[in-house]
Design a protein around this motif. Structure first.
Motif, mmCIF file in Angstrom:
data_model
loop_
_atom_site.group_PDB
_atom_site.id
_atom_site.type_symbol
_atom_site.label_atom_id
_atom_site.label_comp_id
_atom_site.label_asym_id
_atom_site.label_seq_id
_atom_site.Cartn_x
_atom_site.Cartn_y
_atom_site.Cartn_z
ATOM 1 N N THR A 146 1.051 -0.961 0.016
ATOM 2 C CA THR A 146 -0.120 -0.059 0.085
ATOM 3 C C THR A 146 0.710 1.209 0.458
ATOM 4 N N GLU A 147 2.111 1.179 0.975
ATOM 5 C CA GLU A 147 2.858 2.502 1.058
ATOM 6 C C GLU A 147 3.645 3.003 -0.516
ATOM 7 N N ILE A 148 4.403 1.477 -1.310
ATOM 8 C CA ILE A 148 4.428 1.629 -2.412
ATOM 9 C C ILE A 148 3.121 2.230 -3.369
ATOM 10 N N GLU A 149 2.081 1.720 -3.276
ATOM 11 C CA GLU A 149 1.251 2.542 -4.319
ATOM 12 C C GLU A 149 1.091 3.569 -3.865
ATOM 13 N N ALA A 150 1.336 3.902 -2.804
ATOM 14 C CA ALA A 150 0.925 5.593 -2.810
ATOM 15 C C ALA A 150 1.366 6.846 -3.318
ATOM 16 N N ARG A 151 3.373 5.647 -2.928
ATOM 17 C CA ARG A 151 4.314 6.966 -3.984
ATOM 18 C C ARG A 151 4.185 6.825 -5.069
ATOM 19 N N LYS A 152 4.085 5.972 -5.742
ATOM 20 C CA LYS A 152 3.722 5.488 -7.091
ATOM 21 C C LYS A 152 2.832 6.350 -7.473
ATOM 22 N N LEU A 153 1.348 6.755 -6.753
ATOM 23 C CA LEU A 153 0.188 7.417 -7.379
ATOM 24 C C LEU A 153 0.457 8.790 -7.417
ATOM 25 N N ALA A 154 1.237 8.824 -6.165
ATOM 26 C CA ALA A 154 1.968 10.609 -6.107
ATOM 27 C C ALA A 154 2.531 10.724 -7.617
ATOM 28 N N ALA A 155 3.884 10.171 -7.813
ATOM 29 C CA ALA A 155 4.228 10.186 -8.958
ATOM 30 C C ALA A 155 4.053 10.258 -9.670
ATOM 31 N N LEU A 157 1.082 11.157 -10.252
ATOM 32 C CA LEU A 157 -0.047 12.124 -9.783
ATOM 33 C C LEU A 157 0.719 13.483 -10.324
ATOM 34 N N GLY A 158 2.275 13.856 -10.270
ATOM 35 C CA GLY A 158 3.256 14.655 -10.479
ATOM 36 C C GLY A 158 3.110 15.499 -8.794
ATOM 37 N N ALA A 159 2.049 14.658 -7.620
ATOM 38 C CA ALA A 159 2.305 14.802 -6.922
ATOM 39 C C ALA A 159 3.545 15.153 -5.778
ATOM 40 N N ASP A 160 3.626 16.808 -4.592
ATOM 41 C CA ASP A 160 5.042 16.543 -4.384
ATOM 42 C C ASP A 160 4.390 16.779 -2.724
ATOM 43 N N MET A 161 4.624 15.149 -2.286
ATOM 44 C CA MET A 161 3.861 14.905 -1.073
ATOM 45 C C MET A 161 4.352 15.492 0.517
ATOM 46 N N ASN A 162 6.250 17.023 -0.555
ATOM 47 C CA ASN A 162 6.252 17.540 0.763
ATOM 48 C C ASN A 162 5.735 19.370 0.788
ATOM 49 N N SER A 163 4.722 19.076 -0.375
ATOM 50 C CA SER A 163 4.288 20.419 -0.498
ATOM 51 C C SER A 163 2.443 20.622 -0.302
ATOM 52 N N GLU A 168 -2.844 18.849 -1.904
ATOM 53 C CA GLU A 168 -3.667 18.274 -2.150
ATOM 54 C C GLU A 168 -4.882 17.638 -3.501
ATOM 55 N N ALA A 169 -3.481 17.852 -4.271
ATOM 56 C CA ALA A 169 -4.189 16.652 -5.673
ATOM 57 C C ALA A 169 -4.213 15.617 -5.594
ATOM 58 N N PHE A 170 -2.677 14.802 -4.036
ATOM 59 C CA PHE A 170 -2.956 13.807 -3.875
ATOM 60 C C PHE A 170 -4.528 12.721 -3.150
#
Length: 210
Positions: A146-155, A157-163, A168-170
């Protein structure tokens, strides 16, 4: 991602067993379900088993009776938190699927190996995830997936999870999946807020706390 998915709250297995089954009227979840996520039905028995697995793992990790009682005292609401995780995992999987994201067995094994090395071994990793996220050892790899899936989904989406904008996009993508899946919870465990992607408590006069 960890903080949103896993909060350290526990509920005794006895309280879970006492939960009433759902009725099938008015568009609510079907009988015997703790939650219905799209076509996927999470039964009360499945939730009970998951809670009992965590309890058994905690008992094995903390053999001293007094210390074990302290663990229970510090953590309340395990069933609700566990159901939240089980539902959100499915919502995330739907969002990842819609985005064309997949996770391979090799990716899971590689990530687990790296995490074990960082943690100081298999047992240390399993203990850490049990204590931090209430994940029993047998479900560790599913949680890592699940954690890998979340990271790959963020990528994807082009979503920087540090911003803030990236976060918000994620979570917006997950909200879309939540609504599409039309999540329904057993009132004993609260209700699902699709906009916030989380379980919320509800007050119903006919329910009594176990």
């Amino acid at each position: 991602m960890h903080r949103r998915r896993r909060t350290a709250l526990l509920l005794t297995a006895a309280a879970v067993t006492a939960a009433p089954l759902l009725t099938a009227c008015g568009g609510e979840a079907r009988p015997g379900a703790a939650a219905v996520v799209g076509d996927d039905r999470i039964t009360v028995a499945q939730l009970e088993n998951r809670v009992n697995e965590v309890r058994s793992a905690q008992r094995a990790a903390v053999p001293d009776e007094r210390q074990y009682e302290q663990v229970i005292a510090k953590t309340g609401g395990l069933a609700r938190n566990t159901l939240h995780t089980m539902v959100l995992d499915r919502v995330l999987h739907r969002a990842a699927k819609d985005a064309g994201v997949t996770v391979t067995r090799k990716e899971i094994q590689t990530t687990r190996g790296q995490m074990e090395k960082q943690a100081g071994g298999r047992e240390a990793l399993e203990t850490g995830w049990l204590q931090q996220y209430n994940v029993a050892p047998r479900h560790l790899e599913a949680s890592i997936r699940t954690e890998i899936e979340a990271r790959k989904l963020a990528a994807e989406l082009g979503a920087d999870m540090n911003s803030p904008a990236g976060q918000e996009a994620f979570w917006k993508a997950l909200s879309t999946s939540s609504r599409a899946l039309d999540v329904k919870l057993n009132p004993r465990y609260g209700a699902w807020d699709a906009a916030k992607n989380k379980r919320t408590d509800v007050k119903l006069p006919w329910l009594r706390e176990a």
